[in-house]
Design a protein around this motif. Structure first.
Motif, PDB file in Angstrom:
ATOM      1  N   ASP A 196       0.760  -1.318   0.036  1.00 11.43           N
ATOM      2  CA  ASP A 196       0.065   0.038  -0.020  1.00 11.43           C
ATOM      3  C   ASP A 196       0.936   1.141  -0.091  1.00 11.43           C
ATOM      4  N   GLY A 200       0.693   3.202  -3.403  1.00  5.02           N
ATOM      5  CA  GLY A 200      -0.128   4.356  -2.977  1.00  5.02           C
ATOM      6  C   GLY A 200       0.444   5.652  -3.467  1.00  5.02           C
TER       7      GLY A 200
ATOM      8  N   ASP B 192       5.868  17.491   0.005  1.00  7.79           N
ATOM      9  CA  ASP B 192       5.263  16.994  -1.002  1.00  7.79           C
ATOM     10  C   ASP B 192       5.439  15.325  -0.926  1.00  7.79           C
ATOM     11  N   LEU B 193       6.552  14.971  -0.377  1.00  8.94           N
ATOM     12  CA  LEU B 193       6.861  13.376  -0.461  1.00  8.94           C
ATOM     13  C   LEU B 193       6.109  12.880   0.964  1.00  8.94           C
ATOM     14  N   PHE B 195       3.386  14.142   1.753  1.00  9.11           N
ATOM     15  CA  PHE B 195       1.984  14.032   1.318  1.00  9.11           C
ATOM     16  C   PHE B 195       1.454  12.962   0.516  1.00  9.11           C
ATOM     17  N   ASP B 196       2.471  12.852  -0.502  1.00 10.32           N
ATOM     18  CA  ASP B 196       2.127  11.651  -1.349  1.00 10.32           C
ATOM     19  C   ASP B 196       2.121  10.221  -0.566  1.00 10.32           C
ATOM     20  N   MET B 197       2.958  10.025   0.501  1.00  5.45           N
ATOM     21  CA  MET B 197       3.255   9.019   0.973  1.00  5.45           C
ATOM     22  C   MET B 197       1.853   8.748   2.023  1.00  5.45           C
ATOM     23  N   ALA B 199      -1.173  10.386   2.040  1.00  8.27           N
ATOM     24  CA  ALA B 199      -2.421  10.294   1.220  1.00  8.27           C
ATOM     25  C   ALA B 199      -2.610   9.027   0.519  1.00  8.27           C
ATOM     26  N   GLY B 200      -1.612   8.749  -0.344  1.00 17.39           N
ATOM     27  CA  GLY B 200      -1.252   7.765  -1.265  1.00 17.39           C
ATOM     28  C   GLY B 200      -1.657   6.145  -0.542  1.00 17.39           C
ATOM     29  N   ALA B 201      -1.010   6.071   0.766  1.00 17.55           N
ATOM     30  CA  ALA B 201      -0.981   4.867   1.230  1.00 17.55           C
ATOM     31  C   ALA B 201      -2.456   4.886   1.851  1.00 17.55           C
ATOM     32  N   HIS B 204      -4.832   3.760  -0.972  1.00 19.56           N
ATOM     33  CA  HIS B 204      -4.542   2.606  -1.807  1.00 19.56           C
ATOM     34  C   HIS B 204      -5.174   1.615  -0.789  1.00 19.56           C
ATOM     35  N   ARG B 205      -4.695   1.770   0.335  1.00 26.38           N
ATOM     36  CA  ARG B 205      -5.356   0.889   1.577  1.00 26.38           C
ATOM     37  C   ARG B 205      -6.825   0.618   1.316  1.00 26.38           C
ATOM     38  N   LEU B 207      -9.197   2.110  -0.873  1.00 22.38           N
ATOM     39  CA  LEU B 207      -9.788   1.835  -2.364  1.00 22.38           C
ATOM     40  C   LEU B 207      -9.413   0.624  -3.006  1.00 22.38           C
ATOM     41  N   PHE B 221       1.542   2.195  10.198  1.00 20.20           N
ATOM     42  CA  PHE B 221       2.086   3.044   9.043  1.00 20.20           C
ATOM     43  C   PHE B 221       2.913   4.171   9.574  1.00 20.20           C
ATOM     44  N   LEU B 225       6.599   5.425   8.645  1.00 15.31           N
ATOM     45  CA  LEU B 225       6.905   6.658   8.155  1.00 15.31           C
ATOM     46  C   LEU B 225       7.944   7.608   8.714  1.00 15.31           C
TER      47      LEU B 225
END
Lengths: 239, 239
Positions: A196, A200, B192-193, B195-197, B199-201, B204-205, B207, B221, B225
């Motif tokens: 993920d 993600g 940015d990094l 945030f991408d990590m 929100a992305g995780a 992805h988890r 959806l 998580f 991080l």
DNA sequence: GGCTTTCGCTACGAGTCGTAGCGTAATGCC
DNA sequence: GGCATTACGCTACGACTCGTAGCGAAAGCC
């Protein structure tokens, strides 16, 4: 009969593709599940032409404006043929996009960091393709309301990616870069977490932030991820 | 005149919402940008009713089967009114979903880890709503081919999330939990990094993997991080 | 009361959907 | 070779959605 094979692009062979149990053929699969030996066989070339035409239409039109009639015309087949093989637009797009992920490999670069960076860069290069960008997120969105579609995505896209995570981890454990995990349940959760985080972050970077997941970004991301995972052994369930 | 105000749900007031420069009103904004003081004002109640009806339709139908005519009927307004305010389905859904993120807060829980866990859990609870799941990914997919839509999403959804990251980081730096970053460009890349990590995780988890981002997952998580970020100071650009 | 803008309503051509029906083509089995 | 079976191309169809135009009425400001 006015066949128009001249219009079909050179699709190669691809008898039924390198995929396992993908291409389930929507509705009529269950009624011919053993093996339908008799009758005219389905054209494998038509399959390849349809999937290629779907990707082409995704590039030109995007998901929402893509119509099955247009795909059929591009592929040089009748619209009814398309409906005989796929239940709808979602299933077709999943199969068309899934083929893009076939070339994901995990070359052994000697270290876990290098392996991960290589895979993430491959993943990013696929997500940079417009046919992947427009198609993948759309079907994921549709899958939130369609369990069968979610399973189809899992089988044809997600699981193939997850295998790389598993392979990379076992290599790293053999090298001593990651601690071994005896508990299989905990091990599965770790793989899910890594997956993920990796998929993600790359997806969010590429599609939401709309900035390239280039080498510098991937290097930083990999560093943060690996340091965080390596430290997990020192903080085991520090509630 | 056969008005049907009885059909409009109690929409509260919401004069123009708590958002900054959102709700741009598609096409006719530029021609009346200073201030159109004369004439009959637009009904704020209709705005609220339309957005609520849009979320309701997202739950019932999903993005692909949602039609503007149906939304208009649910909201008790004419279809033409809807088209006068929004350029199309995408813009309408973005505004409807964006309201869901209004309640994102960053309560000071005393430590960076606790702050992050709190925000991630809030984010996960929003993504657990069916109207967010079906709508958000769909408009992100559409935005891959629509720069204006991408900007609209950034302004009304993404930036509001990113502010929380900025705030949480400055708090953590004040506490000494994260190293200060004097270079503003490098600082922006770090945000940015992160945030991408994050929100992305979570996306992805929720959806793709379709499993809940519950407390246990968020705790693991967050640990990975933070350990990865804390170690970054010790490995400054070791590439 | 005038002016302006919004609103509800109806109607419209254009486009897409998914299916049915037909005749024909391509196999396997006898 | 003949037969059964399945796939294919093609046409046509009703149902639906789209986005817009036009109208009269309503709701504000001067």
């Amino acid at each position: 009969m006015p066949r128009r094979d001249s219009a079909t692009p050179p699709p190669g062979d691809l008898p039924h593709g390198p995929h396992g149990n993908r291409r389930v053929y929507g509705r009529e699969m269950q009624s011919r599940s053993p093996a339908s030996r008799t009758g005219r066989p389905r054209s494998a070339a038509a399959d390849a032409a349809i999937l290629a035409a779907t990707r082409e239409a995704l590039v030109d039109l995007g998901w929402s404006k893509l119509t099955l009639g247009d795909v059929a015309t591009r592929a040089g087949v009748a619209k009814t043929t398309l409906y005989r093989r796929w239940a709808g637009k979602n299933e077709l797009v999943v199969d068309a996009v899934a083929e893009l992920f076939d070339e994901l490999k995990l070359p052994d670069r000697g270290s876990l960091a290098a392996d991960i960076e290589g895979v993430v860069l491959q993943f990013a290069s696929i997500l940079a393709l417009p046919e992947a960008r427009s198609g993948l997120m759309a079907v994921v969105a549709e899958a939130t309301r369609d369990e069968a579609l979610r399973e189809r995505i899992r089988a044809s896209v997600v699981d193939r990616q997850k295998r790389l995570v598993l392979e990379g981890r076992s290599r790293a454990q053999a090298r001593g870069e990651l601690p071994p995990e005896p508990d299989p349940a905990s091990s599965a959760r770790t793989v899910d977490l890594i997956f993920d985080m990796v998929a993600g972050a790359v997806v969010h970077r590429t599609l939401v932030s709309a900035e390239p997941a280039d080498e510098e970004w991937v290097h930083r991301f990999t560093g943060v991820l690996l340091r965080g995972l390596a430290g997990e052994a020192a903080h085991p369930a520090d509630g």
